[in-house]
Design an enzyme around this catalytic site. Structure first.
Site: not given
Ligand code: UD1
Ligand code: UDP
Length: 384
Positions: A230
């Site tokens: 992601h």
């Molecule tokens: C964010 C974090 C990333 C982390 C991830 C965990 C930053 C810069 N990035 O990335 O480090 O690994 O969270 O999962 O903070 N969206 C939805 N529903 C939601 C949230 C997001 O549909 O509840 C979609 C939207 O299209 C949005 C995109 O995901 O534009 C990105 O969401 P955003 O929170 O900006 O960054 P993540 O990719 O989730």
């Molecule tokens: N995770 C979850 N459900 C999913 C995918 C991931 O509960 O479908 C959990 C996973 O066990 C881990 C965390 O989400 O604890 C990782 O989150 P993510 O990969 O979104 O963020 P990152 O660690 O890269 O910031």
């Protein structure tokens, strides 16, 4: 000495003050906003509940979809946030700016003695910045991680947060060294282990009992491959995302094991936007709960990921991991041999998957003893 063994510091007792006095002076704001922060803050929230500390949860609303947010509060039985800023999605500046304004307003009203943030998201940076400018102490959980890649938004968030923090809870010796190298005062740093170990120990048994995901998806233990991807630098880039999908296809064809991919909404949107075909053998599913994910991880043959948390979890659960990135801020996983960096080139992904699938699963967990949450609170009680 084994470099990966953590020497836990900061565990001394209550130095002369009684508990009642602590509860009077200490008020903690736990600021979080995304899936991994909820999971990794859960052990600290539990420790706050147990020791009856005055605390509240401030949710920025960076994640808001049910299966990236409320699902985890429900499943992990966490108290509801007292505040939710509902900032939603946007550009980095939009998200961070809205959070700063909202967090400042609440901190001025609540006047906590300390805020706690965890990890490297926009929520973390906004929390640390807003608090430090109000002269409220900042505790950074999972401090000191460095990918040394400043194109990653997470690296900027980590660097800035660490340099405004008063308490830096480094999970490992390697994180501690990064902080010292950047000139951070050693008296602010505490090596505590990572709260993800606590979260796994607290939930794995429950996951084995409660989750039926293997049955639901018709999977056999060690006969499927689990994937998550992601990260902005991967899924927002068409050729890298295509490289990952092609690499997954090659891996499926080599092993003939189903590839299960609980897909983050960001990645789903980008696959649609770039009009990419999801290859045969790759099953996309909606993001799942932590207990379900733990169950899938613990029984997989192999995990391929660009997630930070998943690199740690596979290491702790002794499941080989292939990281779909060119660098990692979790070098401990490479050192113990649980993880390998593959990047996003299809041939390299396959090569690394083959290499890791034969790996003997006998490395040691470098991330601590599962008591990081309690340890962090103990340090705060003593120092504040
Ligand atoms: C964010 C974090 C990333 C982390 C991830 C965990 C930053 C810069 N990035 O990335 O480090 O690994 O969270 O999962 O903070 N969206 C939805 N529903 C939601 C949230 C997001 O549909 O509840 C979609 C939207 O299209 C949005 C995109 O995901 O534009 C990105 O969401 P955003 O929170 O900006 O960054 P993540 O990719 O989730
Ligand atoms: N995770 C979850 N459900 C999913 C995918 C991931 O509960 O479908 C959990 C996973 O066990 C881990 C965390 O989400 O604890 C990782 O989150 P993510 O990969 O979104 O963020 P990152 O660690 O890269 O910031």
């Amino acid at each position: 000495m084994n470099e990966n063994k953590i020497i836990i510091t900061g565990g001394a007792g209550f130095v002369g003050r009684n508990l009642v006095e602590y509860f009077k002076i200490m008020k903690v704001a736990i600021i979080l906003g995304t899936r991994p922060e909820i999971i990794k803050m859960a052990p600290i929230i539990r420790a706050c509940e147990k020791s009856k500390i005055d605390y509240f949860i401030l949710h920025t609303g960076q994640h808001y979809s049910y299966n990236l947010d409320k699902l985890f509060f429900e499943e992990l039985e966490l108290p509801k946030p007292k505040y939710n800023l509902e900032v939603g999605s946007g550009t980095h500046a939009e998200e961070t700016g809205k959070m700063l304004i909202g967090i400042e307003r609440i901190l001025k009203k609540e006047k906590p003695s300390l805020i706690l943030v965890e990890g490297d998201t926009n929520t973390v940076l906004a929390g640390a910045l807003a608090a430090s400018k109000l002269h409220i102490k900042v505790g950074h959980v999972e401090a000191g991680l460095r990918s040394c890649d400043r194109r990653m938004p997470e690296e900027i968030n980590r660097l800035l947060t660490d340099h405004t923090s008063d308490f830096l809870f480094a999970p490992t010796q390697s994180a501690n060294r990064n902080l010292l190298r950047e000139g951070i005062d050693k008296n602010k740093i505490f090596i505590t282990g990572n709260t993800i170990v606590d979260a796994i120990y607290q939930n794995l048994e429950l996951a084995n009992k409660k989750s039926n995901i293997l049955k639901d998806l018709n999977l056999t233990k060690r006969k499927y491959i689990l994937v998550t991807a992601h990260r902005e630098e991967n899924v927002d880039n068409e050729s890298r995302l295509k490289g990952i999908l092609d690499g997954l296809e090659k891996t499926y064809k080599e092993f003939n094991f189903m590839v299960i991919y609980p897909i983050h909404p960001r990645a789903k949107k980008k696959i649609e936007k770039f009009n990419l075909k999801v290859p045969e053998g790759i099953k996309l599913i909606e993001p799942i709960s932590f207990l379900e994910f733990l169950q899938l991880e613990a029984n997989a043959k192999l995990v391929l990921t660009d997630s930070g948390g998943v690199q740690e979890e596979t290491c702790i659960l002794k499941i080989p991991c292939v990281t779909l990135r060119d660098n990692t801020e979790r070098p401990e996983t490479l050192e113990v041999g649980s993880n390998i960096l593959a990047g996003t080139h299809p041939k390299k992904i396959l090569e690394c998957a083959k290499l890791m699938s034969d790996k003997e699963r006998k490395w040691e967990n470098p991330f601590g003893d599962g008591k990081a949450g309690e340890r962090i609170l103990k340090i705060l009680k003593e120092k504040l």
